[in-house]
Design an enzyme around this catalytic site. Sequence first.
Site, PDB file in Angstrom:
ATOM      1  CE  LYS A 124      -4.571  -1.095   1.748  1.00  0.00           C
ATOM      2  NZ  LYS A 124      -5.608  -0.644   2.678  1.00  0.00           N
ATOM      3  CE  LYS A 207      -6.928  -8.409  -1.676  1.00  0.00           C
ATOM      4  NZ  LYS A 207      -6.953  -7.829  -0.319  1.00  0.00           N
ATOM      5  CE  LYS A 210     -13.441  -3.372   0.558  1.00  0.00           C
ATOM      6  NZ  LYS A 210     -13.952  -3.019   1.806  1.00  0.00           N
TER       7      LYS A 210
HETATM    8  P1  AMP Z   1     -11.186  -5.415   3.475  1.00  0.00           P
HETATM    9  O1  AMP Z   1     -12.190  -5.137   2.425  1.00  0.00           O
HETATM   10  O2  AMP Z   1      -9.783  -5.302   2.987  1.00  0.00           O
HETATM   11  O3  AMP Z   1     -11.448  -4.705   4.760  1.00  0.00           O
HETATM   12  O4  AMP Z   1     -11.363  -6.958   3.811  1.00  0.00           O
HETATM   13  C1  AMP Z   1     -12.375  -7.451   4.652  1.00  0.00           C
HETATM   14  C2  AMP Z   1     -12.329  -8.952   4.755  1.00  0.00           C
HETATM   15  O5  AMP Z   1     -12.556  -9.537   3.471  1.00  0.00           O
HETATM   16  C3  AMP Z   1     -10.982  -9.507   5.247  1.00  0.00           C
HETATM   17  O6  AMP Z   1     -11.247 -10.624   6.088  1.00  0.00           O
HETATM   18  C4  AMP Z   1     -10.317  -9.952   3.982  1.00  0.00           C
HETATM   19  O7  AMP Z   1      -9.390 -10.999   4.211  1.00  0.00           O
HETATM   20  C5  AMP Z   1     -11.503 -10.433   3.168  1.00  0.00           C
HETATM   21  N1  AMP Z   1     -11.230 -10.347   1.725  1.00  0.00           N
HETATM   22  C6  AMP Z   1     -11.016  -9.208   0.997  1.00  0.00           C
HETATM   23  N2  AMP Z   1     -10.783  -9.510  -0.291  1.00  0.00           N
HETATM   24  C7  AMP Z   1     -10.835 -10.870  -0.375  1.00  0.00           C
HETATM   25  C8  AMP Z   1     -10.666 -11.804  -1.465  1.00  0.00           C
HETATM   26  N3  AMP Z   1     -10.406 -11.403  -2.696  1.00  0.00           N
HETATM   27  N4  AMP Z   1     -10.799 -13.124  -1.176  1.00  0.00           N
HETATM   28  C9  AMP Z   1     -11.086 -13.550   0.071  1.00  0.00           C
HETATM   29  N5  AMP Z   1     -11.241 -12.725   1.118  1.00  0.00           N
HETATM   30  C10 AMP Z   1     -11.121 -11.403   0.906  1.00  0.00           C
END
Ligand code: AMP
Length: 345
Positions: A124, A207, A210
């Site tokens: 990041k 991955k 968003k």
């Molecule tokens: P975040 O949107 O980064 O706050 O992620 C929130 C949760 O979603 C965390 O537990 C991440 O590990 C999970 N997560 C985000 N993107 C993915 C993905 N592409 N595959 C699986 N889990 C995800």
Amino acid sequence: MTEAVQTSSPFTPRVFSGIQPSGGLTLGNYLGAMKRFVDMQDEGSFQTVYCMVDQHAITVWQDPEKLRHATRELCAGFIAAGIDPDRSILFNQSQVPEHAQLAWIFNCVARMGWMQRMTQWKDKAGKNQQNASLGLFAYPALMAADILIYHATHVPVGEDQKQHLELTRDVAIKFNHDYGVDFFPITEPVIEGAATRVMSLRDGSKKMSKSDPSDASRINMTDDADTIAKKIRKAKTDPDALPSEAKGLEDRPEARNLVNIYAALADSSVDAVLAEMGGKQFSEFKPILSELAVEKLAPISTEMARLMQDPAEIDRILGHGATQARELATPILKKTYDIVGMISS
Ligand code: AMP
Ligand code: TRP
């Protein structure tokens, strides 16, 4: 998982997890996190605490109005996906100041070197680390505080959070050791299921995120049926048919990703899916996958939209959740202050 609960830990079996309100929810968030949060709530062996981590979101710039909107939308997403505010504690981080208070103490426990090794920091911050916020660097200490302010024993997350959870364990171990106590639990990460790492639909080595500039790379929870079908139809694949066994997916990241998504949506396993779908071409499999994705996601996005029509009700739910969260957090912070040598009232 149940085994871990039955050990002689002095800590109440408690789940904590968080999602950043930093934009729309993706299928990766749903399958890797939210759906599993619902399963752990419904399973009934844990007290479940789920948080919209707005203080994490601002480690990179967020437009204030968009942040407020995204926090409410995330709350609507939790509820639409099946989190019941009467059975789980659901709240936003900034309404519970104990997170930031404990994070300061953990800033003084964690070492610079630990933070410097975090791959998410390196990704990041990019090339210009000097220009990244101090908050982005300290982020894992706040995440440790999120978890440990509740003495949470289990944390369901996607694969990308594994390193941060190891750091959380290191913080607990060092705090307990430095102060000669057995106060913070050594939290168990729960990274399970077919979809702990949902990949981009355009590139099986990245991955699903968003923040990917290409909207075609992800399925958003707010996408309508046509958009979902179109994105799956256009998803990158290879020319071969689906194999009948999981080992046939080795070196086929895009194919593996679509099968993983199907298995997770169907509450099934990769082996079971391939036993049924093996031999099918993608031209046949993709419409089946689209249909399942729409069947599972459409009711959630419809319910999210309905809930978003009443933001005051969402704010009420968040306020109530924050009160409940503070009831758990206050005595743990007080005891931490006592251990550290601070005079607390
Ligand atoms: P975040 O949107 O980064 O706050 O992620 C929130 C949760 O979603 C965390 O537990 C991440 O590990 C999970 N997560 C985000 N993107 C993915 C993905 N592409 N595959 C699986 N889990 C995800
Ligand atoms: N860092 C997590 C992410 O980016 C979000 C998060 C913050 C979190 N605090 C947490 C996840 C505590 C689990 C537990 O996805």
